[in-house]
Scaffold this active site. Structure first.
Site, PDB file in Angstrom:
ATOM      1  CG  ASP A 150      -3.872   0.498   3.328  1.00  0.00           C
ATOM      2  OD1 ASP A 150      -3.068   1.392   3.026  1.00  0.00           O
ATOM      3  OD2 ASP A 150      -3.530  -0.598   4.253  1.00  0.00           O
ATOM      4  CB  ILE A 151      -4.437  -5.073   2.836  1.00  0.00           C
ATOM      5  CG1 ILE A 151      -5.140  -5.323   1.484  1.00  0.00           C
ATOM      6  CG2 ILE A 151      -4.411  -6.471   3.532  1.00  0.00           C
ATOM      7  CD1 ILE A 151      -4.471  -6.525   0.448  1.00  0.00           C
ATOM      8  CD  GLU A 194      -0.668  -1.696   2.037  1.00  0.00           C
ATOM      9  OE1 GLU A 194      -0.616  -0.448   1.408  1.00  0.00           O
ATOM     10  OE2 GLU A 194      -1.198  -1.742   3.282  1.00  0.00           O
TER      11      GLU A 194
HETATM   12  P1  GH3 Z   1      -1.562  -0.733   7.929  1.00  0.00           P
HETATM   13  O1  GH3 Z   1      -2.562  -1.650   8.358  1.00  0.00           O
HETATM   14  O2  GH3 Z   1      -1.152   0.371   8.947  1.00  0.00           O
HETATM   15  O3  GH3 Z   1      -1.992  -0.545   6.693  1.00  0.00           O
HETATM   16  O4  GH3 Z   1      -0.293  -1.485   8.093  1.00  0.00           O
HETATM   17  P2  GH3 Z   1       0.365  -2.224   6.630  1.00  0.00           P
HETATM   18  O5  GH3 Z   1       1.473  -3.179   7.174  1.00  0.00           O
HETATM   19  O6  GH3 Z   1      -0.518  -2.841   5.786  1.00  0.00           O
HETATM   20  O7  GH3 Z   1       0.754  -1.045   5.970  1.00  0.00           O
HETATM   21  P3  GH3 Z   1       2.481  -0.649   5.442  1.00  0.00           P
HETATM   22  O8  GH3 Z   1       2.389   0.611   4.665  1.00  0.00           O
HETATM   23  O9  GH3 Z   1       3.323  -0.445   6.468  1.00  0.00           O
HETATM   24  O10 GH3 Z   1       2.995  -1.842   4.438  1.00  0.00           O
HETATM   25  C1  GH3 Z   1       2.445  -2.253   3.509  1.00  0.00           C
HETATM   26  C2  GH3 Z   1       3.092  -3.422   2.840  1.00  0.00           C
HETATM   27  O11 GH3 Z   1       2.488  -3.697   1.786  1.00  0.00           O
HETATM   28  C3  GH3 Z   1       4.760  -3.214   2.691  1.00  0.00           C
HETATM   29  C4  GH3 Z   1       4.889  -3.822   1.408  1.00  0.00           C
HETATM   30  O12 GH3 Z   1       6.004  -4.888   1.413  1.00  0.00           O
HETATM   31  C5  GH3 Z   1       3.742  -4.378   1.014  1.00  0.00           C
HETATM   32  N1  GH3 Z   1       3.340  -4.284  -0.396  1.00  0.00           N
HETATM   33  C6  GH3 Z   1       3.284  -3.396  -1.278  1.00  0.00           C
HETATM   34  N2  GH3 Z   1       2.944  -3.809  -2.463  1.00  0.00           N
HETATM   35  C7  GH3 Z   1       3.077  -5.192  -2.543  1.00  0.00           C
HETATM   36  C8  GH3 Z   1       3.164  -6.162  -3.580  1.00  0.00           C
HETATM   37  O13 GH3 Z   1       2.908  -5.931  -4.579  1.00  0.00           O
HETATM   38  N3  GH3 Z   1       3.495  -7.595  -2.951  1.00  0.00           N
HETATM   39  C9  GH3 Z   1       3.523  -7.860  -1.743  1.00  0.00           C
HETATM   40  N4  GH3 Z   1       3.437  -9.153  -1.606  1.00  0.00           N
HETATM   41  N5  GH3 Z   1       3.572  -7.060  -1.022  1.00  0.00           N
HETATM   42  C10 GH3 Z   1       3.389  -5.444  -1.087  1.00  0.00           C
HETATM   43 MG    MG Z   2      -1.996  -1.437   4.817  1.00  0.00          MG
HETATM   44 MG    MG Z   3      -1.080   1.435   2.906  1.00  0.00          MG
END
Ligand code: GH3
Ligand code: MG
Ligand code: MG
Length: 275
Positions: A150-151, A194
């Site tokens: 997980d990013i 992510e």
């Molecule tokens: P954590 O370190 O706890 O994992 O925090 P985080 O911010 O990485 O995790 P969170 O679940 O709060 O946010 C995930 C983010 O990933 C929010 C969402 O907008 C982004 N995301 C998900 N899919 C995509 C995508 O296909 N493209 C882009 N640019 N962003 C994406």
């Molecule tokens: Mg994340």
């Molecule tokens: Mg996540």
């Protein structure tokens, strides 16, 4: 058969012999239409039969008008049945090509449906199929490891650099994960936004941890700037579980890796990235 007919014709002086061409016509139609000989063969055979027929008919005893009518009938029957033969051959070819094209389209669409559009990695649909295969083929003695990736602070990344940069980041991270898989049977999947999942076959926990660490370093090496992430560059947290297919289902393994991943997150993302 045509030779036989023409032999009998040459012996028979009666009026009925003048109508023998109808038998030759039936033979030509039978070979060209019913037997559906391939066109080249049908053409050759028709030419030979017609030539044989005419060779006996023309110097024969029938009246001139009968010879003309019989010749025209046999030649016309040969021509028309050859046209029918050719048309049928083209239709068969067309049907074959249409089916082949449909099949390729279907297979192409199915393959595309199993890929994630953004990263090009397999998606969960593909994962489900792979899992089914492993658990079906493993017959209880397969050892499988799951790595969840997980990013870190990806929401902040999007907020700071925008969604387009976020997408590019996801693609680069996906590429780094894929290049770290050395075994043909290993699969990297885009599991969610992510989040990525790596399925490793015949791999125990310690080996899986080493592979996960390799992936983590590779992503760090990409050095994608992330000012708000806490480390200056994009990092990931990972969780690992391994177990035999005989005693673990995929849901348990994923749940285990997920728990380890969130422990790593809670542990500050830097120190506890691997569990
Ligand atoms: P954590 O370190 O706890 O994992 O925090 P985080 O911010 O990485 O995790 P969170 O679940 O709060 O946010 C995930 C983010 O990933 C929010 C969402 O907008 C982004 N995301 C998900 N899919 C995509 C995508 O296909 N493209 C882009 N640019 N962003 C994406
Ligand atoms: Mg994340
Ligand atoms: Mg996540």
């Amino acid at each position: 058969m045509v030779a036989q007919i023409m032999f009998i014709y040459s012996l028979n002086r009666g009026e009925i012999a003048d109508h023998y061409q109808s038998l030759a016509i039936m033979i030509v139609i039978y070979s060209n239409v019913n037997q559906r000989l391939i066109f080249r063969v049908a053409l050759g055979l028709t030419l030979i039969l017609t030539a044989a027929y005419l060779a006996v008919l023309l110097p024969g005893h029938s009246p001139f008008v009968t010879k003309i009518i019989s010749s025209v009938l046999v030649i016309s029957a040969g021509y028309l049945s050859l046209m029918a033969n050719r048309r049928m051959e083209q239709d068969v070819r067309q049907i074959f090509l249409t089916r082949l094209r449909d099949q390729l389209r279907r297979e192409g669409a199915e393959a595309v449906a199993k890929l994630d559009a953004l990263t090009g990695l397999p998606n969960r649909r593909q994962l489900d199929e792979t899992v089914k295969k492993i658990w079906a083929e493993g017959e209880g003695d397969s050892l499988v490891a799951v790595v969840m990736i997980d990013i870190d602070h990806f929401k902040l990344f999007n907020d700071r650099y925008g969604h387009v940069a976020g997408d590019t980041c996801l693609k680069r991270v996906a590429g780094a994960i894929a290049t770290e898989l050395r075994n043909m049977d290993d699969v990297a999947v885009r599991y969610g936004g992510e989040e990525f999942l790596v399925l490793l076959q015949q791999t125990d926990q310690s080996m899986a941890v080493r592979i996960a660490e390799r992936i983590r370093r590779q992503i760090e090496k990409l050095a994608i700037p992330h000012e708000l992430g806490g480390f200056g560059v994009v990092t990931v947290s990972l969780g690992v579980t391994a177990g035999p297919t005989a005693t673990h289902c995929i849901t348990e393994l994923i749940a285990g890796a997920d728990t380890a991943l969130y422990a790593a997150k809670r542990g500050g993302r830097r120190s506890g990235r691997l569990s």
